[in-house]
Motif scaffolding. Structure first.
Motif, PDB file in Angstrom:
ATOM      1  N   ARG A 170       0.993  -1.297  -0.088  1.00  0.00           N
ATOM      2  CA  ARG A 170       0.000   0.018   0.081  1.00  0.00           C
ATOM      3  C   ARG A 170       0.895   1.414   0.037  1.00  0.00           C
ATOM      4  NH1 ARG A 170      -5.127   0.036   3.947  1.00  0.00           N
ATOM      5  NH2 ARG A 170      -5.335   2.094   2.694  1.00  0.00           N
ATOM      6  N   ILE A 171       2.011   1.270   0.794  1.00  0.00           N
ATOM      7  CA  ILE A 171       2.949   2.536   0.937  1.00  0.00           C
ATOM      8  C   ILE A 171       3.337   2.540  -0.450  1.00  0.00           C
ATOM      9  CG2 ILE A 171       5.067   3.414   1.597  1.00  0.00           C
ATOM     10  CD1 ILE A 171       4.252   1.826   4.268  1.00  0.00           C
ATOM     11  N   ALA A 172       3.861   1.524  -1.295  1.00  0.00           N
ATOM     12  CA  ALA A 172       4.657   1.480  -2.509  1.00  0.00           C
ATOM     13  C   ALA A 172       3.360   2.003  -3.722  1.00  0.00           C
ATOM     14  CB  ALA A 172       5.037   0.100  -2.873  1.00  0.00           C
ATOM     15  N   MET A 173       2.180   1.753  -3.453  1.00  0.00           N
ATOM     16  CA  MET A 173       1.145   1.976  -4.289  1.00  0.00           C
ATOM     17  C   MET A 173       0.779   3.699  -4.166  1.00  0.00           C
ATOM     18  SD  MET A 173       0.308  -0.019  -6.573  1.00  0.00           S
ATOM     19  CE  MET A 173      -1.320   0.753  -7.269  1.00  0.00           C
ATOM     20  N   ILE A 174       0.969   4.017  -3.101  1.00  0.00           N
ATOM     21  CA  ILE A 174       0.700   5.568  -2.866  1.00  0.00           C
ATOM     22  C   ILE A 174       1.761   6.599  -3.302  1.00  0.00           C
ATOM     23  CG2 ILE A 174       0.542   7.302  -0.937  1.00  0.00           C
ATOM     24  CD1 ILE A 174      -0.841   5.125   0.910  1.00  0.00           C
ATOM     25  N   MET A 175       3.035   5.998  -3.437  1.00  0.00           N
ATOM     26  CA  MET A 175       4.115   6.894  -3.882  1.00  0.00           C
ATOM     27  C   MET A 175       5.155   6.013  -4.431  1.00  0.00           C
ATOM     28  SD  MET A 175       5.876   7.801  -0.270  1.00  0.00           S
ATOM     29  CE  MET A 175       6.018   6.651   1.132  1.00  0.00           C
ATOM     30  N   PRO A 176       4.832   5.368  -5.535  1.00  0.00           N
ATOM     31  CA  PRO A 176       5.611   4.344  -6.291  1.00  0.00           C
ATOM     32  C   PRO A 176       6.931   4.908  -6.796  1.00  0.00           C
ATOM     33  CG  PRO A 176       3.750   4.926  -7.750  1.00  0.00           C
ATOM     34  CD  PRO A 176       3.407   5.703  -6.395  1.00  0.00           C
ATOM     35  N   GLU A 177       6.953   6.374  -7.368  1.00  0.00           N
ATOM     36  CA  GLU A 177       8.004   6.768  -7.977  1.00  0.00           C
ATOM     37  C   GLU A 177       9.428   6.863  -6.807  1.00  0.00           C
ATOM     38  OE1 GLU A 177       4.815   7.393 -10.517  1.00  0.00           O
ATOM     39  OE2 GLU A 177       5.089   8.152  -8.505  1.00  0.00           O
ATOM     40  N   ALA A 178       8.685   7.221  -5.861  1.00  0.00           N
ATOM     41  CA  ALA A 178       9.670   7.872  -4.548  1.00  0.00           C
ATOM     42  C   ALA A 178      10.218   6.574  -4.009  1.00  0.00           C
ATOM     43  CB  ALA A 178       8.821   8.569  -3.385  1.00  0.00           C
ATOM     44  N   VAL A 179       9.445   5.623  -3.877  1.00  0.00           N
ATOM     45  CA  VAL A 179       9.936   4.260  -3.378  1.00  0.00           C
ATOM     46  C   VAL A 179      10.854   3.538  -4.334  1.00  0.00           C
ATOM     47  CG1 VAL A 179       9.442   1.878  -2.487  1.00  0.00           C
ATOM     48  CG2 VAL A 179       7.931   4.177  -1.714  1.00  0.00           C
ATOM     49  N   ALA A 180      10.565   3.499  -5.582  1.00  0.00           N
ATOM     50  CA  ALA A 180      11.339   2.961  -6.732  1.00  0.00           C
ATOM     51  C   ALA A 180      12.764   3.531  -6.369  1.00  0.00           C
ATOM     52  CB  ALA A 180      10.613   3.057  -8.104  1.00  0.00           C
ATOM     53  N   ALA A 181      12.843   4.866  -6.474  1.00  0.00           N
ATOM     54  CA  ALA A 181      14.074   5.447  -6.683  1.00  0.00           C
ATOM     55  C   ALA A 181      14.852   5.192  -5.524  1.00  0.00           C
ATOM     56  CB  ALA A 181      13.944   7.058  -6.615  1.00  0.00           C
ATOM     57  N   LYS A 182      14.386   5.057  -4.300  1.00  0.00           N
ATOM     58  CA  LYS A 182      15.388   4.658  -2.914  1.00  0.00           C
ATOM     59  C   LYS A 182      15.649   3.370  -2.836  1.00  0.00           C
ATOM     60  CE  LYS A 182      12.847   8.018  -0.045  1.00  0.00           C
ATOM     61  NZ  LYS A 182      14.163   8.829   0.152  1.00  0.00           N
TER      62      LYS A 182
END
Length: 439
Positions: free
Chosen positions: A122-134
């Motif tokens: 759910r966290i990843a779906m809310i802000m996918p670009e920010a999480v993916a970059a990290k």
């Protein structure tokens, strides 16, 4: 205690891999490209991973399955003794061992579902670009460390995809529907202003509308005859103060050229009579076929640098005239008000007076009607009425469609000048209904 720590570590790694899987799959390429243009190198790495995701997903599945297996083994051994003690306080009997095992299984499964799967995703779906970059750097490192296993499973999956003739790489194409959906979402949450939303929507309509929806029709064109007298010329300019006038020899299909009204005004200021001097007539008339879309017409105006164009049909007959102002009016919609007669006038909350030449797309937008029957057969509201009745309408003839009554109220010869559009009761049938033919 060490087993409990091991379970905690497995949950943390499970959460990390679950977040990575969802975020990299859901990250939008448009937003990643913006981040990359701003200097974010990790955004570029995410886009590269999305283009060839096979190795990454193979690594994710290996890791998640390994964590699930280890979690089941360690969890059952770790929690069962503690749960057995709790169960013994309540129940001592032949089923105590089975109950303890079931409860330990339920607890360990719930922990992994909640903290290693549901919340991270759910966290990843809310802000996918920010999480993916990290996480992209760490995921690339783990993929490299598991290269032998990754290559084996990825190679097998690629072989299966080729057998079934499925693509092995991700190809992201942004369609018009995708952009419209993003615009609607932006307008709903307030990040996109309503004016911006309507403006962008009008841009897409330029490809779907042809020149007849924006042009001045043939019968409305004011022109000079080459043999017009000074009084006639002056009267036309006074009654219709346009910047340019066509010059014809008898009728529109014998077009000679055009003249600017300021040239006539210059003659009058000099004390001369208004006349159509051959030296003042511009012979290079700009023509456009009626089949062009508004977008294609704008490009044509850009190349020709002309203020107006004559619209002709396939038989080289003049059907109308269009200016850059007309095209801009279609593009800007109701964001900018151009002086002139309105095609649609609202009488009250449920009725409108509509000019017969009003483009059908404008009527659809105003009344929020999703479609008209066979709308590729006509361009205007009058054309819709004629098409539905299969004859030239008479005054008071009407058609009912999509909960609205379209009634002809002003007929000039065979031309439908004006219609009255009325919202009818929702209890009536939504099927198309025609007025009865006269005897």
């Amino acid at each position: 205690m060490s087993d409990l720590i091991g379970i905690g570590i497995l949950i943390i790694f499970g959460a990390l891999f679950a977040m990575s899987e969802i975020s990299i799959a859901a990250a939008r390429k448009i937003k990643l490209r913006v981040m990359a243009d701003e200097g974010n190198r990790k955004a570029k790495a995410v886009m590269a991973l999305q283009e060839q995701p096979g190795s990454f997903f193979a690594m994710i599945q290996i890791a998640l399955n390994a964590i699930a297996i280890l979690g089941g083994i360690i969890g059952e051994q770790t929690l069962t003794p503690y749960i057995s003690e709790l169960v013994s306080l309540i129940y001592v009997g032949p089923l105590a061992e089975q109950i303890s095992f079931f409860l330990s299984f339920l607890v360990i499964t719930s922990l992994f579902i909640l903290f290693a799967d549901l919340l991270p995703k759910r966290i990843a779906m809310i802000m996918p670009e920010a999480v993916a970059a990290k996480v992209v750097t760490l995921m690339n490192g783990i993929t490299f460390a598991l290269t032998p296993l990754v290559m084996t499973f990825n190679g097998i999956s690629n072989l299966i995809l080729r057998i079934f003739k499925l693509p092995t790489e991700r190809e992201e194409i942004v369609t018009t529907e995708d952009i419209v959906a993003m615009m609607e979402a932006g307008a709903q949450d307030g990040s996109l202003q309503q004016q911006e939303y309507h403006l962008i929507g009008n841009v897409f309509e330029l490809e779907g509308r042809t020149l007849p929806t924006a042009m001045t029709t043939r019968e409305s064109i004011v022109y000079f005859d080459i043999n017009d007298s000074s009084e006639t010329i002056s009267a036309k300019i006074l009654e219709h103060p346009h910047n340019h006038f066509l010059v014809c020899d008898g009728h529109l299909d014998r077009l000679i050229g055009s003249i600017e009204s300021k040239e006539i005004l210059r003659q009058l200021l000099k004390g001369e009579t208004a006349h159509l001097d051959d030296n003042l007539i511009k012979r290079d008339v700009f023509y456009l076929p009626e089949t062009l879309t508004l977008s294609e017409a704008l490009n044509a105006f850009k190349s020709a640098a002309q203020p107006f164009a004559i619209v002709v049909n396939e038989y080289a007959l003049v059907v109308g005239m269009v200016t850059v102002k007309d095209l801009m009016s279609s593009f800007m919609g109701n964001l900018v008000t151009f002086h002139g007669e309105e095609q649609i006038v609202q009488r009250d909350a449920n009725s409108w007076l509509v000019d017969g030449v009003t483009p059908i797309v404008d009527v659809m937008k105003l009344l929020e009607i999703e479609e008209f029957p066979d709308d590729n057969q006509y361009e205007t509201l009058a054309g819709f009425l004629i098409y539905m009745m299969k004859r030239i309408p008479k005054r008071a003839d009407y058609v009912i469609h999509a909960g609205f009554k379209f009634e002809a109220i002003d007929i000039d010869g065979i031309r439908v000048e004006q219609l009255l559009v009325t919202r009818i009761s929702e209890t009536k049938s939504s099927d198309d209904t025609l007025a009865p033919l006269e005897d």
